[in-house]
Design a protein around this motif. Structure first.
Motif, PDB file in Angstrom:
ATOM      1  N   ASN A 636       0.852  -1.182   0.000  1.00  0.00           N
ATOM      2  CA  ASN A 636       0.000   0.000   0.000  1.00  0.00           C
ATOM      3  C   ASN A 636       0.894   1.241   0.000  1.00  0.00           C
ATOM      4  OD1 ASN A 636      -1.788   2.096   0.553  1.00  0.00           O
ATOM      5  ND2 ASN A 636      -3.035   0.862   1.930  1.00  0.00           N
ATOM      6  N   SER A 638      -0.197   4.520  -0.247  1.00  0.00           N
ATOM      7  CA  SER A 638      -1.050   5.697  -0.086  1.00  0.00           C
ATOM      8  C   SER A 638      -0.283   6.883   0.484  1.00  0.00           C
ATOM      9  CB  SER A 638      -2.242   5.371   0.816  1.00  0.00           C
ATOM     10  OG  SER A 638      -3.035   4.356   0.243  1.00  0.00           O
ATOM     11  N   LEU A 665      -7.651  -0.814   1.563  1.00  0.00           N
ATOM     12  CA  LEU A 665      -7.920  -0.637   0.138  1.00  0.00           C
ATOM     13  C   LEU A 665      -9.072  -1.541  -0.299  1.00  0.00           C
ATOM     14  CD1 LEU A 665      -4.251  -0.652  -1.226  1.00  0.00           C
ATOM     15  CD2 LEU A 665      -5.715   1.339  -0.890  1.00  0.00           C
ATOM     16  N   GLY A 754      -5.853   6.127  -4.697  1.00  0.00           N
ATOM     17  CA  GLY A 754      -5.000   5.131  -4.069  1.00  0.00           C
ATOM     18  C   GLY A 754      -3.812   4.812  -4.944  1.00  0.00           C
TER      19      GLY A 754
END
Length: 766
Positions: A636, A638, A665, A754
């Motif tokens: 991830n 982000s 997510l 994202g």
């Protein structure tokens, strides 16, 4: 004659004036100024006491602090006197000259203490000036209050006591525990983030951190001449020879020789042993510490692992390499990484000889065809180097012959990964496990992840590799003697991550994984296999924090590795398609310090929603079995996206991202066959794609971009999580989907914005 008389009188007047000024050197330093001087002296005492904790002499903390206080008193008196004399000679009669000298000394001392706390010269100068003026001001305030009467005097004395307590207080926890304190209640209140229930989640049948049924004995082998530890001196059960390491050390300082009593030509082979009773032979694990202050011995800190392993039928040795570690007084030997690995191999050779000598406890009781090496910090890299010995020691006749022993496994606790002679270790068909804390304030990046990528298998599914990233773990608490702080004083005053796991919980994680790993590798047990594939299998025993794990074994068949430059051709015989993506590129995975991990993946970003499809060519469309697993690693990113949006000043996207940063997510996986039949399932069904881990390393966040030349400026590092998706779940979702004709794998990204990095897509037997 008159001229000579005039010159003589002038000289006499100057001499008398100088004598008068020197005779009244401190006449302006009475009254309120003596309180200012006392306040600055109290600050100096606190500063040198804290600094002494990070500069051990080996003679004990009371001596170190006492010597620091004595030198501080002498230094302040001398510096203040010199400045006062210079001011007197310059005719500065109206200044409190001794106090000015004390202020200059305090400012310089504070500057160097802060500078060696890795604050940088600008921040150190600003803070030192502020602290010195504040200490002087507090003293003056107290002085004015004292002059108002007895009642005010008592108030002033109380104020001074409080100020002194506040300045000295930070040193107390460190004095008692060997490191800076962190709020234990905060750590305890961090709580369990919870474990989501998913389909077919395996769980461990027993707790691998619990002792086994073997009785064991503990003893040491050593030179018998150690000046500091009786267990390696007169109390050593076995005497060991010394080894000549002059080929790997260019300079052994005189102070280091005085401390240890030997030089590079006679390094000792010392080890703490936990050996199961009985006939054996037993597998053996050598454990080695990393770089710590030389005078604060490290080898005793893995006894909690040695005892557990021995109780489970695995011999363990904690290797002493303290004499290679850093000292404030004598530095660190050059090429110490190579030396650490070489010493490990010397211990292997020594154990070979012991196992053949009938008068030693090792005789016939250790299996040198089943060796594991466990290393912490630099020891973790040394362990991997020793397992790849031919890369560095092929021409060294002193190391044991490669055919005479077998290293089957490496365990690296928060390891380093530096180049040595332009090389890094590569492991072939060796099982590998690495553990790393997200709140590691020493090695802030997950370097074990790099070594994980340099472990290869030739198809033997008995070997495997696994990694575990632990949100609230740090560096030092894997060792029982290193204290709670990852940084020596005075830096430990500023570098203090919150919500650390209590030490016993962090070490329980190590016990669970090290014990399960040893049982799996040595005893061929499948009991704990699920733990390495999915950390949630151990949720009944693991402390409450967030974890991220990777896993592959020799059976893993990689389909796509994203090693090329062209995103449309991510791998041989694979095509890629994208829809609705704002970012789509092959890139190196980066650590917290922005350095590449030498492992490419594909970055995928989306605003509201998007998709990414991998189209398998004919050569890759082997018919998988329904029991097979689809594996891939996903990180991830982000937080990386947040930084990019900040740079672009995209406030609208940032506002949308804020909510996404706190949640998982939303991703769906779709498999499609050549006839267009597909099955689509949410990733959450198998494992949630957790938000990224963010860490604040200091109690003053504004310092993080400054400390250690920006070492802590990035609050996160994207870390891979391996996802296992049973193919039979897709067949059950849509019976028309023909697994034997599968052709496309699509990742659907929802609820943006994202960003992720995808890597290592492949198949593995279920």
């Amino acid at each position: 004659m008159n001229l000579e008389y005039t010159e003589t009188n002038a000289k006499k007047r100057i001499a008398l004036g100088t004598k008068f000024r020197l005779a009244h050197l401190i006449e302006r330093d009475w009254g309120v100024w003596k309180y200012a001087l006392a306040s600055m002296w109290a600050l100096d005492c606190a500063a040198v006491s804290v600094s002494a904790l990070g500069m051990p002499t080996g003679l004990g903390r009371p001596f170190d602090i006492g010597a620091a206080l004595a030198l501080n008193a002498a230094g302040m008196a001398l510096a203040a006197w010199i400045v006062a004399v210079l001011l007197a000679l310059a005719g500065a009669d109206k200044l409190p000259r001794f106090t000015v000298g004390g202020a200059i000394y305090t400012g310089v001392l504070a500057y160097f203490v802060l500078y060696f706390s890795e604050l940088g010269w600008k921040a150190s100068l600003a803070m030192a000036t502020t602290i010195t003026l504040a200490a002087c001001g507090i003293g003056l305030l107290v002085g004015f209050i004292v002059r108002k009467g007895a009642r005010s005097r008592r108030i002033a004395i109380g104020t001074l006591a409080v100020v002194a307590g506040l300045t000295v207080l930070p040193t107390v926890p460190s004095f008692l525990s060997g490191g800076s304190a962190t709020d234990m209640d905060e750590a305890a209140d961090a709580g369990d983030s919870g474990v989501l229930e998913v389909r077919a989640l395996a769980s461990l049948p027993s707790d691998p951190s619990q002792p086994g049924s073997y009785v064991y004995r503990q003893f040491t082998y050593a030179s018998g001449k150690d000046k500091h530890r009786a267990e390696f001196g007169k109390d050593a059960e076995l005497l060991s020879p010394s080894v000549d390491a002059s080929a790997y050390i260019e300079h052994w300082p005189w102070l280091r020789q005085q401390f240890w009593g030997f030089d590079e030509t006679a390094l000792p082979l010392n080890g703490r042993v936990w050996l199961p009773e009985g006939d054996g032979p037993y597998p053996i694990m050598l454990m080695v510490h990393g770089n710590h202050l030389m005078e604060d011995f490290s080898d005793e800190g893995y006894g909690y692992l040695g005892e557990l392993l021995a109780s489970r039928g695995i011999a363990a040795v904690s290797v002493d390499e303290n004499f290679v570690n850093y000292s404030v007084w004598s530095g660190i030997p050059e090429q110490d990484m190579k030396l650490r690995a070489w010493l490990l191999l010397q211990h292997v050779r020594l154990l070979q000889s012991y196992s053949e000598e009938s008068d030693t406890p090792f005789y016939g009781r250790i299996d040198l065809g089943q060796i594991a090496l466990l290393g912490h910090s630099r020891g973790g890299q040394a362990a991997a180097m020793a397992a790849d010995a031919q890369r560095w020691f092929a021409d060294d006749p002193s190391v044991p012959d490669a055919a005479s022993y077998e290293i089957q496994a490496i365990i690296a606790l928060a390891p380093t990964d530096t180049e040595v002679d332009g090389e890094r270790p590569r492991l072939q068909d060796v099982s590998y496990l690495t553990l790393q804390g997200a709140k590691d304030a020493d090695l802030v990046s997950f370097y074990g992840d790099r070594q994980y990528g340099r472990v290869d298998f030739s198809g033997d599914d008995s070997a495997f590799k696994a990694s575990l990233y632990i949100e609230d773990a740090n560096h030092s608490q894997f060792n029982t003697t290193w204290g709670r702080s990852d940084n020596a004083m005075p830096a430990g005053l500023f570098i203090r991550p919150k919500h650390l796991l209590p030490a016993e919980e962090q070490r329980r994680i190590a016990q669970i994984y090290v014990s399960a790993f040893a049982e799996t590798v040595f005893h061929r047990s499948l009991e704990y296999d699920a733990l390495f594939r999915d950390y949630r299998a151990g949720s009944a025993y693991l402390p409450g924090t967030r974890y991220f794990n990777q896993y592959e074994n020799g059976d893993f068949r990689k389909l796509i590795d994203f090693s090329g430059e062209d995103p449309i051709r991510p791998s041989s015989d694979v095509a890629a398609e994208a829809s609705g993506l704002t970012d789509w590129q092959h890139a190196n995975a980066l650590d917290r310090q922005g350095e590449g991990k030498a492992d490419k993946g594909v970055e995928l970003g989306w605003q509201e929603e998007g998709s990414y499809t991998l189209v398998l060519g004919p050569a890759l469309r082997e018919s998988p079995e329904e029991e097979d697993l689809l594996l891939f690693s996903l990180a991830n990113m982000s937080r990386v996206l947040e930084k990019e949006l900040l740079q672009e000043e995209d406030l609208e996207e940032l506002e949308a991202l804020e909510e996404a940063l706190e949640s998982s997510l939303s991703i769906e996986i779709e498999l499609e066959d050549s006839s267009g039949n597909s099955a689509r399932l949410p990733l959450d069904l198998f494992m949630v794609a957790e938000p990224p881990v963010e860490t604040e390393f200091t109690w003053l966040p504004a310092l993080e971009p400054v400390l250690a030349k920006g070492k802590f400026k990035d609050a996160e590092e994207p870390v891979y999580q391996t996802y296992e998706l049973p193919l039979k779940e897709f067949v059950e979702e849509n019976p028309d989907f023909d697994l034997s004709e599968w052709e496309r794998i699509t990742f659907h990204f929802n609820e943006g914005p994202g960003k992720v990095m995808l890597d290592s897509v492949g198949l593995m037997a279920g």
